[in-house]
Design a protein around this motif. Sequence first.
Motif, PDB file in Angstrom:
ATOM      1  N   UNK A  13       0.808  -1.246  -0.013  1.00 13.56           N
ATOM      2  CA  UNK A  13       0.095  -0.059  -0.028  1.00 13.56           C
ATOM      3  C   UNK A  13       0.904   1.053   0.001  1.00 13.56           C
ATOM      4  N   UNK A  14       0.599   2.371  -0.684  1.00 17.00           N
ATOM      5  CA  UNK A  14       1.145   3.609  -0.584  1.00 17.00           C
ATOM      6  C   UNK A  14       0.045   4.527  -0.069  1.00 17.00           C
ATOM      7  N   UNK A  15       0.528   5.333   0.911  1.00 22.96           N
ATOM      8  CA  UNK A  15      -0.167   6.464   1.559  1.00 22.96           C
ATOM      9  C   UNK A  15       0.605   7.626   0.458  1.00 22.96           C
ATOM     10  N   UNK A  16      -0.346   8.073  -0.489  1.00 21.25           N
ATOM     11  CA  UNK A  16      -0.085   8.822  -1.432  1.00 21.25           C
ATOM     12  C   UNK A  16      -0.425  10.421  -0.679  1.00 21.25           C
ATOM     13  N   UNK A  17       0.688  11.169  -0.676  1.00 26.23           N
ATOM     14  CA  UNK A  17       0.640  12.337  -0.075  1.00 26.23           C
ATOM     15  C   UNK A  17      -0.254  13.577  -0.732  1.00 26.23           C
ATOM     16  N   UNK A  18      -1.181  14.203  -0.058  1.00 27.30           N
ATOM     17  CA  UNK A  18      -1.931  15.175  -0.859  1.00 27.30           C
ATOM     18  C   UNK A  18      -1.129  16.104  -1.600  1.00 27.30           C
ATOM     19  N   UNK A  19      -1.396  16.627  -2.776  1.00 31.10           N
ATOM     20  CA  UNK A  19      -0.707  17.742  -3.654  1.00 31.10           C
ATOM     21  C   UNK A  19       0.527  17.546  -3.736  1.00 31.10           C
ATOM     22  N   UNK A  20       1.229  16.076  -3.964  1.00 27.41           N
ATOM     23  CA  UNK A  20       2.415  16.131  -4.174  1.00 27.41           C
ATOM     24  C   UNK A  20       3.420  15.842  -2.769  1.00 27.41           C
ATOM     25  N   UNK A  21       2.861  15.818  -1.532  1.00 26.95           N
ATOM     26  CA  UNK A  21       3.312  15.644  -0.311  1.00 26.95           C
ATOM     27  C   UNK A  21       4.106  14.282  -0.378  1.00 26.95           C
ATOM     28  N   UNK A  22       5.000  13.849   0.188  1.00 31.03           N
ATOM     29  CA  UNK A  22       5.413  12.792   0.537  1.00 31.03           C
ATOM     30  C   UNK A  22       4.797  11.571   0.568  1.00 31.03           C
ATOM     31  N   UNK A  23       5.073  10.368  -0.178  1.00 29.86           N
ATOM     32  CA  UNK A  23       4.428   8.940  -0.200  1.00 29.86           C
ATOM     33  C   UNK A  23       5.120   8.240   0.903  1.00 29.86           C
ATOM     34  N   UNK A  24       4.465   7.415   1.852  1.00 29.05           N
ATOM     35  CA  UNK A  24       5.115   6.308   2.561  1.00 29.05           C
ATOM     36  C   UNK A  24       4.467   4.932   2.225  1.00 29.05           C
ATOM     37  N   UNK A  25       5.261   4.018   2.169  1.00 28.59           N
ATOM     38  CA  UNK A  25       4.795   2.490   1.704  1.00 28.59           C
ATOM     39  C   UNK A  25       4.694   1.651   2.774  1.00 28.59           C
ATOM     40  N   UNK A  26       3.713   0.670   2.475  1.00 27.41           N
ATOM     41  CA  UNK A  26       3.331  -0.110   3.586  1.00 27.41           C
ATOM     42  C   UNK A  26       3.589  -1.633   2.758  1.00 27.41           C
ATOM     43  N   UNK A  27       4.347  -2.378   3.241  1.00 29.66           N
ATOM     44  CA  UNK A  27       4.391  -3.760   2.594  1.00 29.66           C
ATOM     45  C   UNK A  27       4.037  -4.698   3.870  1.00 29.66           C
ATOM     46  N   UNK A  28       3.183  -5.534   3.598  1.00 26.94           N
ATOM     47  CA  UNK A  28       2.534  -6.614   4.745  1.00 26.94           C
ATOM     48  C   UNK A  28       3.064  -7.745   4.528  1.00 26.94           C
ATOM     49  N   UNK A  29       3.556  -8.281   5.497  1.00 22.74           N
ATOM     50  CA  UNK A  29       4.016  -9.970   5.502  1.00 22.74           C
ATOM     51  C   UNK A  29       2.548 -10.878   6.108  1.00 22.74           C
ATOM     52  N   UNK A  30       2.996 -12.091   5.717  1.00 19.70           N
ATOM     53  CA  UNK A  30       1.964 -12.909   6.304  1.00 19.70           C
ATOM     54  C   UNK A  30       1.849 -12.937   7.798  1.00 19.70           C
ATOM     55  N   UNK A  31       0.688 -12.826   8.189  1.00 19.89           N
ATOM     56  CA  UNK A  31       0.569 -12.593   9.643  1.00 19.89           C
ATOM     57  C   UNK A  31       0.454 -11.365  10.329  1.00 19.89           C
ATOM     58  N   UNK A  32       0.548 -10.178   9.235  1.00 18.98           N
ATOM     59  CA  UNK A  32       0.253  -8.942   9.755  1.00 18.98           C
ATOM     60  C   UNK A  32       1.474  -8.134  10.140  1.00 18.98           C
ATOM     61  N   UNK A  33       2.708  -8.643  10.022  1.00 16.77           N
ATOM     62  CA  UNK A  33       3.921  -7.857  10.293  1.00 16.77           C
ATOM     63  C   UNK A  33       3.958  -7.116   9.029  1.00 16.77           C
ATOM     64  N   UNK A  34       4.612  -5.835   9.274  1.00 18.97           N
ATOM     65  CA  UNK A  34       4.674  -4.942   8.481  1.00 18.97           C
ATOM     66  C   UNK A  34       6.138  -4.241   8.067  1.00 18.97           C
ATOM     67  N   UNK A  35       6.482  -3.887   6.998  1.00 19.95           N
ATOM     68  CA  UNK A  35       7.640  -3.082   6.825  1.00 19.95           C
ATOM     69  C   UNK A  35       6.965  -1.644   6.142  1.00 19.95           C
ATOM     70  N   UNK A  36       7.446  -0.635   7.091  1.00 23.99           N
ATOM     71  CA  UNK A  36       7.047   0.619   6.616  1.00 23.99           C
ATOM     72  C   UNK A  36       8.144   1.566   5.829  1.00 23.99           C
ATOM     73  N   UNK A  37       7.791   2.016   4.688  1.00 22.16           N
ATOM     74  CA  UNK A  37       9.141   2.810   4.123  1.00 22.16           C
ATOM     75  C   UNK A  37       8.730   4.243   4.097  1.00 22.16           C
TER      76      UNK A  37
END
Length: 282
Positions: A13-37
């Motif tokens: 998933x990508x949190x797309x910042x409004x009006x070109x604000x910074x994007x943050x990404x979330x990658x989810x592993x099995x079991x709900x653990x995540x890497x946040x970018x």
Amino acid sequence: MESTIHRAGKSAYVIIGPEGATNFSIVKGAGGAAVLIDADIRRIDEVEEALKLTGCAEVKYLINTHEHFDHTSGNHYFRQRGIPIVASAGCVGAMRNEGGPDFERMMKPVLELYERFPGLSLTLADVVFSDRTTVTLPGVTLQLEYRAENGHSHSKGDTTIYFEEEEIFIAGDLLYTEVHPVTFFGNIPNWLTALKPLFQTHYKQLVPGHGPAVDGEQAGRGYFQKMHDYLEDFYGNLEEIRSGRKSRDEVATHMLAGNYAGLGKTRMVERNINQFLTGKWY
Ligand SMILES: [Zn+2]
């Protein structure tokens, strides 16, 4: 405007910042653990909300694509929670050597955050790599690659991330889509060189540091080309200012017209030019 959550893949998933604000990404592993970018402390509520909405039970790693405040100021928050932070040596070095004044400058308009998050401060990654490394979760392989040509392109830490299983390429601020880039911390000639190998990369989804995500390699290459041409044109125009052949206003007008007329974050044009003129060239 509010940010949106873009689904880049089955578990990305990508949190797309409004009006070109910074994007943050979330990658989810099995079991709900995540890497946040990337995470910006000024938008930490959005990040927490997105983690909840996407069903992430816990963040296992935070990755910094590069050192800039809008990508790393969330480090302290996650460090407090015992979460390892991964970044390139270039990113960590830049934060150690130059990050302090920048952190203070960026915090000035949001001093209340010091009260909300006691001890909030510039926080360096604790898992550091030089050229490349891999971060894994169950079912997730992320290949991190340091891309700052000669140690300095958009920034000194530029790292790209490839999510192997779902073929998603996260370009960090080496790529901006549909918005004017921030060039004033960068080395534009090196940035142009750093973009070259990215034309050959493979992906189904391409995620820029700012601006909407892109579907497919063909469209992605088009955006890398636009980024390259923009930087080349802008750099050439900066040389024209330097040599006295063009005025700063002529260049600003040029960068806001023609192919660039539809780009957001127009205020960046003047800032990019002014930074060049003051000679504060990082
Ligand atoms: Zn940046």
